[in-house]
Motif scaffolding. Structure first.
Motif, short mmCIF file in Angstrom:
data_model
loop_
_atom_site.label_atom_id
_atom_site.label_comp_id
_atom_site.label_asym_id
_atom_site.label_seq_id
_atom_site.Cartn_x
_atom_site.Cartn_y
_atom_site.Cartn_z
N GLN A 184 0.84 -1.21 0.00
CA GLN A 184 0.00 0.00 0.00
C GLN A 184 0.87 1.25 0.00
O GLN A 184 0.58 2.22 -0.70
CB GLN A 184 -0.94 0.00 1.20
N TYR A 185 1.92 1.22 0.77
CA TYR A 185 2.84 2.36 0.85
C TYR A 185 3.43 2.68 -0.52
O TYR A 185 3.40 3.83 -0.96
CB TYR A 185 3.96 2.06 1.86
N ILE A 186 3.97 1.66 -1.20
CA ILE A 186 4.60 1.93 -2.50
C ILE A 186 3.57 2.28 -3.57
O ILE A 186 3.88 3.02 -4.50
CB ILE A 186 5.53 0.79 -2.96
N ASN A 187 2.36 1.75 -3.46
CA ASN A 187 1.33 2.10 -4.43
C ASN A 187 0.89 3.56 -4.31
O ASN A 187 0.44 4.16 -5.29
CB ASN A 187 0.11 1.19 -4.28
N GLN A 188 1.03 4.15 -3.15
CA GLN A 188 0.64 5.54 -2.94
C GLN A 188 1.77 6.52 -3.26
O GLN A 188 1.55 7.72 -3.28
CB GLN A 188 0.20 5.75 -1.48
N ARG A 189 2.97 6.02 -3.49
CA ARG A 189 4.14 6.89 -3.70
C ARG A 189 4.91 6.47 -4.95
O ARG A 189 6.08 6.11 -4.87
CB ARG A 189 5.03 6.83 -2.47
N SER A 190 4.28 6.54 -6.08
CA SER A 190 4.90 6.05 -7.31
C SER A 190 6.18 6.81 -7.67
O SER A 190 7.15 6.21 -8.13
CB SER A 190 3.92 6.10 -8.47
N SER A 191 6.22 8.12 -7.45
CA SER A 191 7.43 8.87 -7.81
C SER A 191 8.61 8.47 -6.93
O SER A 191 9.74 8.37 -7.40
CB SER A 191 7.18 10.37 -7.73
N GLU A 192 8.35 8.19 -5.67
CA GLU A 192 9.43 7.73 -4.77
C GLU A 192 9.93 6.36 -5.20
O GLU A 192 11.14 6.10 -5.19
CB GLU A 192 8.92 7.67 -3.34
N VAL A 193 9.02 5.49 -5.60
CA VAL A 193 9.39 4.15 -6.05
C VAL A 193 10.25 4.24 -7.31
O VAL A 193 11.30 3.60 -7.40
CB VAL A 193 8.13 3.29 -6.33
N GLN A 237 12.03 6.77 -8.37
CA GLN A 237 13.32 7.37 -8.04
C GLN A 237 14.23 6.36 -7.36
O GLN A 237 15.40 6.23 -7.71
CB GLN A 237 13.13 8.59 -7.14
N ARG A 238 13.71 5.66 -6.39
CA ARG A 238 14.53 4.71 -5.62
C ARG A 238 15.01 3.54 -6.47
O ARG A 238 16.17 3.14 -6.39
CB ARG A 238 13.74 4.21 -4.43
#
Length: 78
Positions: A45-54, A56-57
């Motif tokens: 759920q965390y990574i699905n809500q933060r696609s730009s962070e995913v 980038q990382r």
């Protein structure tokens, strides 16, 4: 894009798996399987809500490799 024959640090799946392990199971003891399942679902759920962070990382090393290759004069197609 050219990748070396063995380059797990550039494999997006391995990067995501490493991130999950660091976030969910690193130095944690779960008494019940449901606790692990809930922690993994929370991570998803965390990574699905933060696609730009995913992006980038996980893509940071690949982007650096591409920039380095261009700088060195190699022509790679992405």
């Amino acid at each position: 894009m050219f990748l070396p024959p063995y380059s797990p640090e550039l494999n997006l799946n391995k990067g995501l798996w490493k991130w999950l392990k660091q976030s969910v199971i690193h130095h944690v003891f779960y008494k019940y399987i449901n606790e692990i399942r809930n922690a993994v679902q929370g991570f998803i759920q965390y990574i699905n809500q933060r696609s730009s962070e995913v992006i980038q990382r996980l893509c940071e090393k690949i982007i650096c490799l591409y920039v380095f290759a261009v700088y060195r004069g190699y022509s790679y197609h992405v």
